[in-house]
Design a protein around this motif. Sequence first.
Motif, short mmCIF file in Angstrom:
data_model
loop_
_atom_site.label_atom_id
_atom_site.label_comp_id
_atom_site.label_asym_id
_atom_site.label_seq_id
_atom_site.Cartn_x
_atom_site.Cartn_y
_atom_site.Cartn_z
N UNK A 154 11.59 6.02 -6.38
CA UNK A 154 12.48 6.95 -5.70
C UNK A 154 11.97 7.21 -4.29
N UNK A 155 12.89 7.53 -3.39
CA UNK A 155 12.50 7.95 -2.05
C UNK A 155 11.81 9.31 -2.14
N UNK A 156 10.94 9.63 -1.18
CA UNK A 156 10.18 10.88 -1.24
C UNK A 156 11.05 12.13 -1.38
N UNK A 157 12.26 12.11 -0.77
CA UNK A 157 13.11 13.29 -0.86
C UNK A 157 14.01 13.28 -2.09
N UNK A 158 13.92 12.23 -2.92
CA UNK A 158 14.70 12.15 -4.14
C UNK A 158 16.16 11.81 -3.94
N UNK A 159 16.57 11.49 -2.71
CA UNK A 159 17.97 11.24 -2.41
C UNK A 159 18.33 9.76 -2.42
N UNK A 160 17.48 8.95 -3.00
CA UNK A 160 17.80 7.53 -3.04
C UNK A 160 16.72 6.73 -3.75
N UNK A 161 16.87 5.41 -3.63
CA UNK A 161 16.02 4.46 -4.34
C UNK A 161 15.46 3.44 -3.36
N UNK A 162 14.19 3.09 -3.54
CA UNK A 162 13.56 2.03 -2.74
C UNK A 162 13.21 0.87 -3.65
N UNK A 163 13.67 -0.33 -3.28
CA UNK A 163 13.32 -1.56 -4.00
C UNK A 163 12.44 -2.41 -3.10
N UNK A 164 11.28 -2.76 -3.59
CA UNK A 164 10.31 -3.58 -2.85
C UNK A 164 10.36 -4.99 -3.44
N UNK A 165 10.88 -5.93 -2.64
CA UNK A 165 11.03 -7.31 -3.08
C UNK A 165 9.94 -8.18 -2.43
N UNK A 166 9.20 -8.92 -3.23
CA UNK A 166 8.10 -9.76 -2.74
C UNK A 166 8.45 -11.24 -2.96
N UNK A 167 8.48 -11.99 -1.86
CA UNK A 167 8.70 -13.44 -1.93
C UNK A 167 7.35 -14.11 -1.70
N UNK A 168 6.69 -14.50 -2.79
CA UNK A 168 5.34 -15.07 -2.69
C UNK A 168 5.35 -16.46 -2.06
N UNK B 216 10.41 12.68 -8.09
CA UNK B 216 11.53 12.83 -9.02
C UNK B 216 12.87 12.69 -8.30
N UNK B 217 13.91 12.21 -8.96
CA UNK B 217 15.22 12.10 -8.33
C UNK B 217 15.90 13.47 -8.27
N UNK B 218 16.64 13.70 -7.19
CA UNK B 218 17.40 14.95 -7.11
C UNK B 218 18.89 14.69 -7.25
N UNK C 241 0.83 -1.19 0.00
CA UNK C 241 0.00 0.00 0.00
C UNK C 241 0.87 1.24 0.00
N UNK C 242 1.94 1.22 0.80
CA UNK C 242 2.85 2.36 0.85
C UNK C 242 3.53 2.56 -0.49
N UNK C 243 3.93 1.45 -1.11
CA UNK C 243 4.61 1.53 -2.40
C UNK C 243 3.70 2.10 -3.46
N UNK C 244 2.43 1.64 -3.45
CA UNK C 244 1.47 2.12 -4.44
C UNK C 244 1.23 3.61 -4.29
N UNK C 245 1.11 4.07 -3.02
CA UNK C 245 0.87 5.49 -2.77
C UNK C 245 2.03 6.33 -3.27
N UNK C 246 3.27 5.87 -2.97
CA UNK C 246 4.45 6.63 -3.38
C UNK C 246 4.61 6.60 -4.88
N UNK C 247 4.30 5.45 -5.48
CA UNK C 247 4.45 5.32 -6.92
C UNK C 247 3.51 6.26 -7.64
#
Length: 229
Positions: free
Chosen positions: A174-188, A86-88, A75-81
């Motif tokens: 991207x992270x909300x502040x644009x200073x990095x990257x978030x990877x969401x890994x799902x192990x079904x 944008x990246x800074x 849910x958090x990922x979807x909201x941020x996506x």
Amino acid sequence: MSVSVDSLLILLGAFSTSPELAFTIDAFVPVYTAVAVAIIWGVYKEDSQRKPPSPSASSASSSSSLISPPSSPSASSTSSTSKKNPPSISLTGSYKLIKNIHYQEFLACQGVGWALRKAADSANTTHTITHNTQTGDFRLDVKGLISSSMDYKVYGPPIATQIKDKSFVDTVEYLPDGLGIRIHKVNKKDKYDIIVERRLKGDEIEMKQRVVFKDNREGKEAVQIFKRI
């Protein structure tokens, strides 16, 4: 219990027809009364103990013992996506691992064996990142105990990845502040997620990794510090 009381009543009825036993009955009646009262009290107590607790009391008890589940990463990922932060900055560069914090605990909760946890915790690991802020292309080359190469597209479609015998489906933002990257890994298969956040801090990358289980088991978080080389 009712069968025993009836039997006593029949016995007393039989005795009452015999004058010779009148005295015995007169002496026995107080004892019989006490026994009957004791039997009735025992039945009442047993029945009251068998009564189920009221629904409100049961629900209140169970709700107070529940651990609040973690917020859903999806849910958090979807909201941020949907905001598409944008990246800074660009993370492009090569970085060498210089510090691990709680890394073995992070691996242990995923079922990684002791020997491999120890080896991974002390391994010389290098991450080489190629990051195009215009196109969103993000390539990660890992050299260490386990080496791999992965090509991502920030805000792109999910891609399948593999870490030894564990399979994941990854999405990147991207992270909300644009200073990095978030990877969401799902192990079904094993029903857990890993949230990986890389944040650039000067000439270092702070990488936080958090395990979130679908069944509300306690996950673990690790921090790894990489220095630009």
